[in-house]
Design an enzyme around this catalytic site. Structure first.
Site, short mmCIF file in Angstrom:
data_model
loop_
_atom_site.label_atom_id
_atom_site.label_comp_id
_atom_site.label_asym_id
_atom_site.label_seq_id
_atom_site.Cartn_x
_atom_site.Cartn_y
_atom_site.Cartn_z
N TRP A 164 0.86 -1.19 0.00
CA TRP A 164 0.00 0.00 0.00
C TRP A 164 0.90 1.25 0.00
CZ3 TRP A 164 -2.11 2.72 4.82
CH2 TRP A 164 -3.04 3.70 4.47
N ASP A 245 -0.98 -5.80 9.24
CA ASP A 245 -1.93 -4.76 8.86
C ASP A 245 -3.18 -5.48 8.38
OD1 ASP A 245 -3.36 -2.66 7.93
OD2 ASP A 245 -1.91 -1.98 6.42
N LYS A 281 -13.39 -0.66 5.55
CA LYS A 281 -13.92 -1.41 4.41
C LYS A 281 -15.01 -2.38 4.83
CE LYS A 281 -10.16 0.36 2.79
NZ LYS A 281 -9.75 1.14 1.67
#
Ligand code: PMP
Length: 432
Positions: A164, A245, A281
């Site tokens: 990311w 993560d 999300k």
């Protein structure tokens, strides 16, 4: 002036008035400001694309850059379970007092269970230092600051390549160094597991390594359960510190327990590590900034010390976290009916993404593309790492008004049954 000279020698006064600064011209003196030395930062890659998208006046423009779920009409989706939780909260007439620096304790404990499972030994022994954070990014940056201050070994965070786009900046911003380990095979469009093992074997002992717990962003390729088991062994043997993560728990396989496999397996194997959690999300709470950071301690005394330092870091940056998102999560996770509804909605989002992946691959085949696009279907989560080259990305944006990141990553959530053929046609045009 006379008054001033009583306090300062003449030279200082002259200097204060600028008479002793021949190096600064009168013009410069007029134009220089407190902040005139501030250089312009390069724009964030994604937000820069969003700006360009906004400026584009073409009605059929499509934004595939941002990782936020959209329904099949391309509209943002507020989960019905979230709306119900908000109704319940409204009826409770709660006040808006500050939370503690570590956040809402019920939220923290329910979130820990969501990530680690309810029968987790770490939780039973009270070894988890869990604090509420400003979503996943806040958890990453809080951990980075904590590690910079207290990690006892080399302050380098090893990141998968690619990862990311915000990972390296977050760690660097806290003063850590970042290095890469191999993760993805750009030729086969698959996980480069051998390369990953090779690189991680070379990482010095006692280093920090970041893993995406599931739905790797941007590649959409995760290690299998067997590979995670092997990676756990490697982390143990090499005495590495793992930092997970977990920004997409539930979004990879539609089953949050499956998606937490790596975290739970490492925990079962008694490793001490840390986890960043996000509800952006899986619960669609993007703007509510809702997440946690958990650091596993060796003892309850150590846990208390870790918590105290995390609280100090929080207190000195934003004092305490926002309460609304955490209250929504608490309502949902503590109410079995609401949780069931959430799970069904989560499943619905994931299934739409799975079927639109297939529709995109099929439409590319129908267009007559000679390339193999099966990787679009194999990848999981919010994104597809299409393999489009930067010049093809430029072309698809210029000629077809489709916006995506330079690395060829598209947000699958931006693809719908209405635009899939247009997107496939454009992808074929720029890749033939
Ligand atoms: N980690 C990864 C891998 C991500 O993709 C994202 C969101 N794009 C985040 C962390 C942070 O998201 P948030 O701060 O909204 O939780």
């Amino acid at each position: 002036m006379q008054h001033l000279q009583n306090y300062f020698p003449t030279l200082v006064v002259e200097t204060l008035l600028g008479r002793n600064s021949p190096k600064i011209s009168r013009h410069e003196r007029k134009t220089s400001t407190w902040w005139s030395g501030v250089p312009k930062a390069s724009p964030d890659s994604i937000f820069g694309i969003v700006e360009a998208f906004k400026k584009d006046e073409t009605p059929h423009k499509i934004n595939l850059s941002v990782g936020a779920y959209r329904d099949d009409n391309g509209k943002p989706y507020v989960l019905p379970s979230v709306l119900k939780a908000e109704e319940i909260l409204k009826s409770k007439n709660l006040n808006k007092e500050y939370a503690l620096a570590e956040g809402l304790s019920e939220f923290n404990s329910l979130s820990f269970d969501y990530a680690f499972g309810t029968c987790n030994e770490v939780g039973k022994k009270g070894l988890n230092a869990t604090v509420q954070t400003l979503s996943g990014t806040g958890a990453l940056s809080l951990f980075a600051s904590f590690a910079k201050k207290f990690f006892p070994h080399a302050k380098t965070m090893y990141l998968p390549k690619p990862t990311w786009g915000n990972h390296a900046p977050v760690f660097k911003n806290a003063g850590l160094e970042t290095k890469d380990y191999k993760y993805y095979d750009f030729k086969t469009f698959g996980l480069d597991y051998d390369g990953m093992l090779e690189d991680l074997c070379k990482v010095p002992e006692h280093s920090m390594v970041l893993f995406h717990a599931c739905a790797h962003n941007p590649t959409g390729m995760d290690p299998s359960k067997e590979q995670w088991e092997e990676l756990c062994e490697l982390v143990k043997q090499k005495k590495l510190f793992a930092f997970f993560d977990m920004a997409y728990q539930g979004f990879a396989t539609e089953n949050p327990d499956n998606d937490a496999f790596a975290v739970r397996h490492f925990s079962k194997n008694n490793l001490k590590f840390a986890v960043a959690q996000s509800y952006s999300k899986n619960l669609g709470l993007y703007g509510e900034r809702t997440g946690t950071l958990t650091v596993i301690a060796d003892s309850q005394e150590e846990r208390a010390k870790i918590i105290s330092q995390l609280k100090t870091l929080i207190r000195t940056t934003y004092s305490n976290p926002p309460i609304h998102g955490a209250r929504i999560v608490t309502e949902i996770l503590s109410n079995s009916q609401l949780k069931k509804e959430w799970m069904a909605e989560l499943k619905g989002m994931v299934q739409r993404l799975v079927s639109i992946r297939k529709a995109l691959r099929d439409a590319l085949v129908k267009e007559g593309s000679k390339h193999n696009w099966d990787h679009i279907v194999k990848q999981v989560g919010m994104f597809s790492y299409t393999g489009m080259k930067p010049e093809q990305v430029d072309k698809i944006t210029k000629e077809h008004h489709i916006y995506l990141t330079k690395d060829g990553r598209i947000s699958i959530a931006g693809v719908t049954t209405k635009n899939v053929e247009y997107i496939a046609c454009a992808m074929h045009q720029v890749t033939k």
